[in-house]
Motif scaffolding. Structure first.
Motif, short mmCIF file in Angstrom:
data_model
loop_
_atom_site.label_atom_id
_atom_site.label_comp_id
_atom_site.label_asym_id
_atom_site.label_seq_id
_atom_site.Cartn_x
_atom_site.Cartn_y
_atom_site.Cartn_z
N UNK A 146 -5.77 -20.10 -9.62
CA UNK A 146 -5.60 -19.19 -10.75
C UNK A 146 -5.65 -17.75 -10.25
N UNK A 147 -4.62 -16.98 -10.54
CA UNK A 147 -4.59 -15.58 -10.16
C UNK A 147 -5.40 -14.72 -11.11
N UNK A 148 -5.36 -13.40 -10.90
CA UNK A 148 -6.13 -12.48 -11.71
C UNK A 148 -5.27 -11.72 -12.71
N UNK A 149 -5.75 -10.55 -13.10
CA UNK A 149 -5.08 -9.73 -14.11
C UNK A 149 -3.65 -9.37 -13.68
N UNK A 150 -3.42 -9.27 -12.38
CA UNK A 150 -2.11 -8.86 -11.90
C UNK A 150 -1.03 -9.92 -12.06
N UNK A 151 -1.37 -11.10 -12.54
CA UNK A 151 -0.36 -12.13 -12.76
C UNK A 151 -0.44 -13.24 -11.73
N UNK A 152 0.63 -14.05 -11.68
CA UNK A 152 0.56 -15.27 -10.87
C UNK A 152 1.19 -15.14 -9.49
N UNK A 153 1.69 -13.95 -9.14
CA UNK A 153 2.36 -13.80 -7.84
C UNK A 153 1.45 -14.11 -6.67
N UNK A 154 0.24 -13.56 -6.69
CA UNK A 154 -0.70 -13.80 -5.60
C UNK A 154 -1.14 -15.26 -5.58
N UNK A 155 -1.33 -15.86 -6.76
CA UNK A 155 -1.71 -17.28 -6.82
C UNK A 155 -0.62 -18.15 -6.20
N UNK A 156 0.63 -17.82 -6.45
CA UNK A 156 1.73 -18.60 -5.87
C UNK A 156 1.76 -18.47 -4.36
N UNK A 157 1.53 -17.26 -3.86
CA UNK A 157 1.50 -17.09 -2.40
C UNK A 157 0.36 -17.89 -1.79
N UNK A 158 -0.79 -17.83 -2.44
CA UNK A 158 -1.96 -18.55 -1.92
C UNK A 158 -1.72 -20.06 -1.96
N UNK A 159 -1.11 -20.54 -3.04
CA UNK A 159 -0.83 -21.98 -3.13
C UNK A 159 0.09 -22.43 -2.01
N UNK A 160 1.09 -21.63 -1.70
CA UNK A 160 2.01 -21.98 -0.61
C UNK A 160 1.26 -22.02 0.73
N UNK A 161 0.40 -21.04 0.96
CA UNK A 161 -0.35 -20.99 2.21
C UNK A 161 -1.30 -22.19 2.35
N UNK A 162 -1.98 -22.53 1.25
CA UNK A 162 -2.89 -23.67 1.31
C UNK A 162 -2.14 -24.98 1.48
N UNK A 163 -0.95 -25.08 0.89
CA UNK A 163 -0.15 -26.29 1.08
C UNK A 163 0.26 -26.45 2.55
N UNK B 241 -2.92 -29.21 1.96
CA UNK B 241 -3.40 -29.55 0.62
C UNK B 241 -2.23 -29.71 -0.34
N UNK B 242 -2.42 -30.51 -1.37
CA UNK B 242 -1.55 -30.45 -2.54
C UNK B 242 -2.07 -29.29 -3.38
N UNK B 243 -1.20 -28.38 -3.78
CA UNK B 243 -1.65 -27.19 -4.51
C UNK B 243 -0.81 -26.95 -5.75
N UNK B 244 -1.44 -26.31 -6.71
CA UNK B 244 -0.73 -25.84 -7.90
C UNK B 244 -1.17 -24.42 -8.17
N UNK B 245 -0.22 -23.55 -8.46
CA UNK B 245 -0.52 -22.20 -8.95
C UNK B 245 -0.21 -22.20 -10.43
#
Length: 300
Positions: A34-51, A55-59
């Motif tokens: 889950x990203x923060x106030x700035x939206x889901x862009x950072x969460x998506x980048x993090x999910x890709x890196x963790x994958x 890991x199986x990841x979802x942003x």
């Protein structure tokens, strides 16, 4: 875990966001981000890196996406719960190793989601709050409360009006502004904090709370301490812990690619500028240490 080739696909239901899965035929640990106030862009980048780490990841786009609230006001906890359930039910996921990871408002949401569904088996709460804050409406203006459950607004700590006025005076004067003083003024309302505290004792696994020592958005160190004190007082049976990174700013984890990726302040409204704290060097050092801690925590 061993890195494996992965594919990331957009998801519309039962939650909006993306899903990334290693391209093999074994069960993996899973991380819902889950990203923060700035939206889901950072969460998506993090999910890709963790994958890419195996890991199986979802942003999860829990606000600002079709079918979700436009702003961080009355965001249903059910969005995050549905994402956890969908990921945990996958054939390539070990349901005993399903974690949520959130930063800032996403860390607040991650703790709420984990306290709502026992399908979450571990929590990484980065610069979070263990209780609900006021909502953030258009242009980040304080309004209402952040979260809801079953269509009902969850109690939250309201803003401190005098501190809010001082923030706007500083901003209009063209000075970099941190919101920490305003959040701390509001946090003095102990009754509101108590009413807004999440039932963290219901979390079915350990909590790793990561805090920034120079956090200028809110006092994430104090909020992690409150979370751990609550867990101890309620006899949470898991090995919860805190890691505080001295000198790091609120967005330190963005610097995991190095100093050039650090974000210590940003324009906000006309001539105003929002201060996050930290320095490029301190953020990069903290991010490197944090990633090691996250890997160790998820691989336990």
């Amino acid at each position: 875990p061993e890195a494996a080739p992965q594919l990331c696909d957009p998801v519309d239901a039962p939650y909006p966001g993306i899903l990334c899965a290693p391209h093999d035929h074994v069960r993996h640990a899973a991380v819902i981000v889950f990203g923060g106030y700035g939206g889901d862009g950072e969460a998506r980048r993090f999910a890709r890196e963790l994958a890419a780490r195996g890991y199986v990841t979802a942003a999860v786009s829990y606000f600002g996406a079709p079918g979700t609230p436009h702003t961080l006001v009355d965001v249903p906890v059910e969005i995050g719960v549905a994402a956890v359930a969908a990921v945990a039910a996958r054939d390539d996921v070990d349901p005993a190793r399903v974690a949520v990871l959130g930063s800032s408002k996403g860390g607040e949401y991650a703790l709420l989601v984990a306290a709502t569904t026992p399908a979450v088996k571990a929590v990484i709460a980065n610069v979070p709050s263990p209780f609900a804050w006021y909502g953030l409406g258009p242009r980040g203006a304080p309004t209402g409360c952040s979260w809801s459950r079953a269509g009902q607004t969850l109690p939250c700590v309201p803003p401190d009006a005098a501190a809010g006025r001082e923030i706007w005076r500083e901003m209009n004067a063209g000075r970099p502004v941190g919101f920490r003083a305003a959040y701390e003024a509001a946090r003095r309302d102990r009754g509101a904090v108590e009413r807004a505290f999440f039932p963290l004792e219901r979390i079915a696994g350990p909590v790793l709370c990561l805090a920034a020592g120079d956090d200028q958005v809110w006092d994430s160190s104090a909020q992690c301490e409150l979370a751990l004190a609550y867990l101890r007082a309620h006899h949470h049976k898991f090995p919860d812990r805190i890691a505080v990174f001295p000198g790091a700013g609120h967005l330190y984890l963005m610097a995991r690619a190095g100093r050039s990726a650090a974000l210590n302040s940003a324009p906000m409204g006309g001539d105003g500028r929002m201060a996050f704290g930290g320095t490029p060097q301190s953020d990069a050092s903290a991010a490197s240490t944090a990633m090691t801690a996250i890997d160790g925590f998820l691989s336990r």
